[in-house]
Design a protein around this motif. Structure first.
Motif, PDB file in Angstrom:
ATOM      1  N   GLY A 111       1.025  -1.670   0.441  1.00 30.03           N
ATOM      2  CA  GLY A 111      -0.213  -0.337  -0.048  1.00 30.03           C
ATOM      3  C   GLY A 111       0.621   1.407  -0.007  1.00 30.03           C
ATOM      4  N   VAL A 112       1.663   1.331   0.737  1.00 33.81           N
ATOM      5  CA  VAL A 112       2.561   2.093   0.873  1.00 33.81           C
ATOM      6  C   VAL A 112       3.200   2.910  -0.449  1.00 33.81           C
ATOM      7  CG1 VAL A 112       4.942   3.154   1.844  1.00 33.81           C
ATOM      8  CG2 VAL A 112       2.703   2.311   3.380  1.00 33.81           C
TER       9      VAL A 112
ATOM     10  N   VAL B 135       2.164   1.880  -3.717  1.00 32.05           N
ATOM     11  CA  VAL B 135       1.182   1.546  -4.589  1.00 32.05           C
ATOM     12  C   VAL B 135       1.519   3.649  -4.572  1.00 32.05           C
ATOM     13  CG1 VAL B 135      -1.252   2.043  -5.031  1.00 32.05           C
ATOM     14  CG2 VAL B 135       0.789   0.080  -4.433  1.00 32.05           C
ATOM     15  N   VAL B 136       0.650   4.648  -3.326  1.00 29.07           N
ATOM     16  CA  VAL B 136       0.797   5.567  -3.027  1.00 29.07           C
ATOM     17  C   VAL B 136       1.825   6.445  -2.555  1.00 29.07           C
ATOM     18  CG1 VAL B 136       0.294   7.209  -0.777  1.00 29.07           C
ATOM     19  CG2 VAL B 136      -0.617   4.826  -0.704  1.00 29.07           C
ATOM     20  N   GLY B 137       3.365   5.747  -2.755  1.00 30.97           N
ATOM     21  CA  GLY B 137       4.372   6.540  -3.121  1.00 30.97           C
ATOM     22  C   GLY B 137       4.383   6.946  -4.992  1.00 30.97           C
TER      23      GLY B 137
ATOM     24  N   ALA C  16       2.206   6.732  -7.227  1.00 31.06           N
ATOM     25  CA  ALA C  16       1.221   8.291  -7.356  1.00 31.06           C
ATOM     26  C   ALA C  16       1.109   9.600  -6.830  1.00 31.06           C
ATOM     27  CB  ALA C  16      -0.345   7.631  -6.342  1.00 31.06           C
ATOM     28  N   PHE C  17       2.051   9.625  -5.781  1.00 33.06           N
ATOM     29  CA  PHE C  17       2.508  10.705  -5.338  1.00 33.06           C
ATOM     30  C   PHE C  17       3.337  11.029  -6.140  1.00 33.06           C
ATOM     31  CE2 PHE C  17       5.538  13.267  -2.480  1.00 33.06           C
ATOM     32  CZ  PHE C  17       3.570  14.767  -2.667  1.00 33.06           C
TER      33      PHE C  17
END
Length: 125
Positions: free
Chosen positions: A12-13, A15-17, A19-20
């Motif tokens: 999850g981290v 994927v979010v990283g 995207a950011f």
């Protein structure tokens, strides 16, 4: 169980990283494109946009002017100013936008006239 939970959190981290990071790259590209567009308009014009709070394009849209001619600007300004007068049921907010747009276009006309004079005074080498 804890191992799977840790894997889910790590994934999850990641994927979010990603995207950011992608959003940040897009924002930098958009910022660079906007800066280039302001650079083409000239430093004086950009400064006038910052002072008035309106870009040249916004001011032209407000006064419904396609090309900068003092007569057309004045004619459209007078019409829109009268139509939006509060005493005839108009909007003070819109009237103030019309005034700001005229000020911005007048400033642009002044900048263009000054640049034309500067071009005419350059020594021929």
């Amino acid at each position: 169980m804890a191992k799977y939970l840790a894997q889910i959190i790590v994934t999850g981290v990641q994927v979010v990283g990603r995207a950011f990071a992608r959003a940040l790259r897009q924002e930098f590209a958009a910022s660079r494109a906007a800066a280039d567009a302001r650079g083409r308009a000239g430093h004086r014009s950009a400064a006038a946009s910052n002072l008035s709070g309106l870009s040249l394009q916004e001011a032209q849209q407000i006064l419904n002017v396609s090309k900068l001619s003092p007569e057309e600007v004045q004619k459209n300004y007078e019409h829109l100013f009268k139509v939006n007068d509060k005493s005839v049921g108009g909007s003070f907010y819109l009237q103030s936008k019309v005034v700001r747009a005229k000020e911005r276009l007048d400033e642009e006309l002044k900048i263009q006239a000054q640049e034309d004079r500067e071009k005419g005074q350059k020594p021929h080498t």
